[in-house]
Design a protein around this motif. Sequence first.
Motif, PDB file in Angstrom:
ATOM      1  N   GLY A  60       0.850  -1.298   0.088  1.00 44.82           N
ATOM      2  CA  GLY A  60       0.062  -0.081   0.118  1.00 44.82           C
ATOM      3  C   GLY A  60       0.842   1.256   0.085  1.00 44.82           C
ATOM      4  N   THR A  63      -0.707   4.427   2.434  1.00 43.27           N
ATOM      5  CA  THR A  63      -1.641   3.847   3.436  1.00 43.27           C
ATOM      6  C   THR A  63      -1.306   2.681   3.897  1.00 43.27           C
ATOM      7  OG1 THR A  63      -2.760   2.576   1.706  1.00 43.27           O
ATOM      8  CG2 THR A  63      -3.548   4.811   1.926  1.00 43.27           C
ATOM      9  N   ASN A  67      -3.414  -1.021  -1.784  1.00 49.15           N
ATOM     10  CA  ASN A  67      -3.839  -0.596  -3.018  1.00 49.15           C
ATOM     11  C   ASN A  67      -3.047  -0.821  -4.178  1.00 49.15           C
ATOM     12  OD1 ASN A  67      -1.606   1.380  -2.823  1.00 49.15           O
ATOM     13  ND2 ASN A  67      -2.536   2.640  -1.240  1.00 49.15           N
ATOM     14  N   LYS A  69      -1.805   2.277  -6.031  1.00 47.31           N
ATOM     15  CA  LYS A  69      -1.549   3.276  -6.744  1.00 47.31           C
ATOM     16  C   LYS A  69      -0.434   3.510  -7.343  1.00 47.31           C
ATOM     17  CE  LYS A  69      -4.249   5.816  -2.739  1.00 47.31           C
ATOM     18  NZ  LYS A  69      -4.132   6.930  -1.693  1.00 47.31           N
ATOM     19  N   ASN A 232      -3.630  -7.963  -8.206  1.00 45.97           N
ATOM     20  CA  ASN A 232      -4.834  -6.734  -8.184  1.00 45.97           C
ATOM     21  C   ASN A 232      -6.157  -7.444  -8.274  1.00 45.97           C
ATOM     22  OD1 ASN A 232      -3.296  -4.784  -8.143  1.00 45.97           O
ATOM     23  ND2 ASN A 232      -2.796  -4.578 -10.429  1.00 45.97           N
ATOM     24  N   MET A 236      -7.653  -6.436  -4.898  1.00 48.27           N
ATOM     25  CA  MET A 236      -8.536  -5.293  -5.456  1.00 48.27           C
ATOM     26  C   MET A 236      -9.860  -5.690  -5.823  1.00 48.27           C
ATOM     27  SD  MET A 236      -6.378  -3.247  -4.103  1.00 48.27           S
ATOM     28  CE  MET A 236      -7.010  -1.739  -4.388  1.00 48.27           C
ATOM     29  N   GLN A 244      -3.461   2.804 -10.352  1.00 47.31           N
ATOM     30  CA  GLN A 244      -4.654   3.700  -9.736  1.00 47.31           C
ATOM     31  C   GLN A 244      -4.057   5.129  -9.417  1.00 47.31           C
ATOM     32  OE1 GLN A 244      -6.675   0.970  -7.221  1.00 47.31           O
ATOM     33  NE2 GLN A 244      -8.445   0.761  -8.571  1.00 47.31           N
ATOM     34  N   ASP A 270     -11.245  10.106  -4.794  1.00 50.31           N
ATOM     35  CA  ASP A 270     -11.429   8.982  -5.250  1.00 50.31           C
ATOM     36  C   ASP A 270     -12.104   9.096  -6.750  1.00 50.31           C
ATOM     37  OD1 ASP A 270     -10.634   7.278  -3.323  1.00 50.31           O
ATOM     38  OD2 ASP A 270     -12.629   7.429  -2.195  1.00 50.31           O
TER      39      ASP A 270
END
Length: 410
Positions: A60, A63, A67, A69, A232, A236, A244, A270
């Motif tokens: 992450g 965070t 995720n 990202k 993912n 996810m 993302q 978001d």
Amino acid sequence: MAALGNRLKPAAKYLIVVILAVALFMRLDYVTNYKFPEIKNDQYYYTVMAAQIIEDGVYGYKTETPNAKVPPGWPLFLVGIFKVFGYSDMDHTLTIIRVFNSFFGVGMIFFLYLIGSRLFNRWAGLIAAAMATVYGPYLFVSGLILTENLFLLLFMAAAYYQIRIIQDNRISDHIIAGALAAAATLVRPNTIVITVVPYLFLWAKHKKLFLKQILIGAGAFAVMMLPWWIRNLITMDKFILLSQGSGNPFLAGTEPYFKKSIPWNDIDYDHQTELGLERIKAGLKEDPYTWIRWYTTGKTKAMFLRGIYAAHYFVYLDYKPWENVLRMMHKFLVYWGMSLTAIMPFIRRPYRFLAVHFFLFLGIQLLFIPETRYTLGMMPFLMLTIAGVVTDLVIYGRKWNEIRRSIPTA
């Protein structure tokens, strides 16, 4: 002049060793002797993320929950460094990363040399490699805990094997180029745009769609990407092709001439991409001239001419005359490199490969916030174009001189 060129030709292949040695020395000297400030922003978050992966098994970025990202290329490299060398003494570990960055930079320069040699001749490769060796931003990024060095190495390697595809069309080159393009994409997602380039050139050259080769290259690309895609899907609960994390720089790019018109405190983080698209539509409707200019010449000037990405290196250098030379070199590469990149593809075929890569990357970057850092992947193509023109002029000058001397005088 021809005799001199023939005498120097055998020595040219050894000059690259000297250039690479100088490049490595300059980078190691910088990263091992400069006292870097405490890392922050993306550099800090990448190291925190790597430690979190090791300690908690959570992938992450920014965070403590999973995720997607950022793609995994650079974080997993940091994980490998942390596991091998530890990270209790972070300053020591950061120095090790910077040393690796130095070797990545030298590897990029070597592939730059190979590309120039393949497209033009060995001397063009040497000139481009020499420019990259002393180019201030490439020295500066050796000291950053960011993706640039690993990305540039993989990107230039992929570009080199793409040239081999166009020239030789061997199956092994399709596999290697596909795998390298995927590896570069796993470091910097926008690299995916170059994957079609060699097949466009093959079609233009042979007027034939090489479906077998396309499938092989795409297969190699997919095999490299597969672990990320599977992760993912499992973590996810959806397919994520790249990452993302593009919404924020995309939205930040919808602020013409940095007028601070985005209400950052009130936005839904978001849905930044959607908000960015709405701002572009509204801007084109209300003030099309400003927005079109911003997304073309405005962002281009901001990226390439607002400054030079070499802050810490110039502080370490502490020699204003050489700093001024490097600043002038940057402007020379931008003005002459861009001009020649726009002109030379209409004169000689090898320049088309460089121009397509440059303008593809420029087009992608114009969609986002115009950071000077984003130019680093485009500068090699400007260096190669200039190097090619220099050697072409020398060759044409030599031929003209030989013709002139062969004409009998009255």
